[in-house]
Scaffold this active site. Structure first.
Site, PDB file in Angstrom:
ATOM      1  N   THR A 118       0.820  -1.225   0.000  1.00 37.08           N
ATOM      2  CA  THR A 118       0.000   0.000   0.000  1.00 37.08           C
ATOM      3  C   THR A 118       0.844   1.260   0.000  1.00 37.08           C
ATOM      4  OG1 THR A 118      -1.852  -1.092   1.059  1.00 37.08           O
ATOM      5  CG2 THR A 118      -1.697   1.264   1.414  1.00 37.08           C
ATOM      6  N   ASP A 132       1.547  -6.539  -4.503  1.00 39.05           N
ATOM      7  CA  ASP A 132       0.720  -6.555  -3.310  1.00 39.05           C
ATOM      8  C   ASP A 132       1.350  -7.683  -2.477  1.00 39.05           C
ATOM      9  OD1 ASP A 132      -2.598  -6.088  -2.516  1.00 39.05           O
ATOM     10  OD2 ASP A 132      -1.412  -7.637  -1.529  1.00 39.05           O
ATOM     11  N   SER A 182       0.354  -9.888  -0.695  1.00 38.17           N
ATOM     12  CA  SER A 182      -0.292 -11.206  -0.670  1.00 38.17           C
ATOM     13  C   SER A 182       0.256 -12.092  -1.800  1.00 38.17           C
ATOM     14  CB  SER A 182      -1.814 -11.075  -0.737  1.00 38.17           C
ATOM     15  OG  SER A 182      -2.167 -10.125  -1.700  1.00 38.17           O
ATOM     16  N   THR A 242       1.797  -4.592   4.154  1.00 40.91           N
ATOM     17  CA  THR A 242       1.661  -5.008   5.554  1.00 40.91           C
ATOM     18  C   THR A 242       1.122  -6.432   5.702  1.00 40.91           C
ATOM     19  OG1 THR A 242      -0.576  -4.074   5.698  1.00 40.91           O
ATOM     20  CG2 THR A 242       1.241  -2.638   6.348  1.00 40.91           C
ATOM     21  N   ASP A 243       0.384  -6.910   4.671  1.00 40.61           N
ATOM     22  CA  ASP A 243      -0.284  -8.216   4.840  1.00 40.61           C
ATOM     23  C   ASP A 243       0.690  -9.345   5.161  1.00 40.61           C
ATOM     24  OD1 ASP A 243      -2.707  -7.037   4.422  1.00 40.61           O
ATOM     25  OD2 ASP A 243      -2.876  -7.618   2.322  1.00 40.61           O
TER      26      ASP A 243
HETATM   27  N1  ASP Z   1      -2.558  -5.490   0.452  1.00 42.19           N
HETATM   28  C1  ASP Z   1      -1.519  -4.608   0.901  1.00 42.19           C
HETATM   29  C2  ASP Z   1      -0.226  -5.391   0.886  1.00 42.19           C
HETATM   30  O1  ASP Z   1       0.029  -6.129   1.801  1.00 42.19           O
HETATM   31  C3  ASP Z   1      -1.829  -4.104   2.270  1.00 42.19           C
HETATM   32  C4  ASP Z   1      -0.828  -3.118   2.834  1.00 42.19           C
HETATM   33  O2  ASP Z   1       0.272  -2.929   2.357  1.00 42.19           O
HETATM   34  O3  ASP Z   1      -1.173  -2.509   3.876  1.00 42.19           O
HETATM   35  O4  ASP Z   1       0.512  -5.302  -0.053  1.00 42.19           O
END
Ligand code: ASP
Length: 340
Positions: free
Chosen positions: A12, A55, A57, A87-88
């Site tokens: 993100t 991303d 994930s 963050t994921d």
């Molecule tokens: N979907 C994002 C990721 O993990 C969420 C984030 O970065 O907060 O790449």
């Protein structure tokens, strides 16, 4: 001025708001960074390397390998490393790299944000400034910097989807608290005299199961045991699971053990440690050769298992390394664990 390598992997922090949600736009990311944060150059001499844009994930062990080897290759050229990451799965990548780069004699600081940097009320600027500043400190380990805290990478876990305070390290105090001053904890690893090593072999021959009151043991019986060498069970509380009637997990665990599959018990509760000595269900699993993950996070337990499987160890060596402390990921072993 300290030389810092900023490694971009996506998430993100690097995304842009569009009408249909947030999207990754590699080209616009660097523009935003320099337009919005010219002050970064006052903290350190920063070089940016775009490793990948994902991303998180979609980040997998192949990305861990690329990232780990890249950091190892650049180790002599920089004083510290900052990894921008979604963050994921940040806690997974940080845990994996803590095992791959063990020991390490430079800071490797992961950060990201809950809101894209281009947004006015974003946490990206604060997290990035803090991470770069911390990468100039003598922190010789892989860590996660988020919301004014620095956590040991293999102790960190994502706890919130919507709060700026997204990460915690439930069973280990923060490595640093960031206020007007940065206060480093005495637990920070400092390994200046050691040479760093890099081992990025991670096996994905694992399977993870979450226990619940109606667990479908018939479905477990259909699993092809030749496809995994370690089974990680996220059990209730201190490490318990159903052991009666249709839901009895013990026959499946026995079957796994008969196929020389490691069985590892983690907990659905984030705080405190698994202890297989307390209740009869835990004792039965231990009797079958189940291993307690102690107070390790799920992310640490999974990546440590993958790292150890990647070394093709004899069962006894695997067990003693898994039950021991490789790089600060656990202090609680079966003999001293217990409810506090
Ligand atoms: N979907 C994002 C990721 O993990 C969420 C984030 O970065 O907060 O790449």
């Amino acid at each position: 001025m300290k030389r810092i390598l900023l490694l971009q992997t996506g998430g993100t922090i690097s995304m842009q708001f569009e009408t249909d949600g947030v999207v990754l736009d590699p080209a616009r990311w660097s523009q935003v960074l320099y337009q919005q944060m010219p002050e970064l150059t006052q903290i350190a001499d920063i070089t940016i390397e775009n490793v990948f844009f994902e991303d998180s994930s979609d980040i997998n062990p192949e990305h861990w390998k690329i990232l780990g080897e890249l950091i190892y290759k650049r180790l002599q050229n920089y004083d510290g490393f900052v990894v921008l990451h979604g963050t994921d799965t940040m806690a997974y990548t940080a845990s994996a790299l803590s095992f791959a780069l063990n020991p390490i004699n430079k800071p490797v600081i992961f950060t990201g944000s809950q809101v894209p940097m281009s947004n006015i009320r974003s946490d990206a600027r604060r997290n990035l400034v803090n991470a770069i500043e911390l990468a100039t400190y003598p922190i010789h380990e892989v860590a996660v910097c988020f919301n004014d805290h620095l956590f040991r990478g293999n102790r960190s876990t994502k706890m919130s989807i919507g709060d700026f305070n997204a990460f915690e390290s439930p069973n280990f105090p923060p490595l640093a608290e960031i206020g007007i001053n940065i206060k480093l904890s005495a637990d920070v690893m400092i390994n200046s005299s050691v040479s760093a090593t890099c081992n990025t072999h991670f096996s994905d021959a694992i399977h993870v199961i979450k226990v619940h009151p109606a667990i479908n043991t018939r479905a477990l019986d259909c699993l092809d045991l030749s496809t995994f060498k370690a089974l990680i069970i996220e059990a209730f509380g201190i490490g318990n699971m159903p052991v009666k009637g249709h839901y009895n997990m013990l026959p499946f665990i026995k079957k796994c053990r008969d196929h020389h599959c490691h069985v590892i018990i983690t907990s659905q509760a984030a705080y405190d440690a698994v202890n297989l000595d307390i209740y009869s269900s835990g004792r039965a699993v231990k009797e079958l050769g189940g291993l307690s993950a102690g107070e390790m996070t799920m992310e640490a337990a999974i990546t440590k298992t993958m790292h150890l499987l990647g070394q093709n160890l004899e069962e006894e060596v695997f067990n003693s390394k898994f039950m021991g402390n490789l790089t600060g990921e656990r202090t609680v072993t079966e003999s001293n664990t217990g409810k506090r």
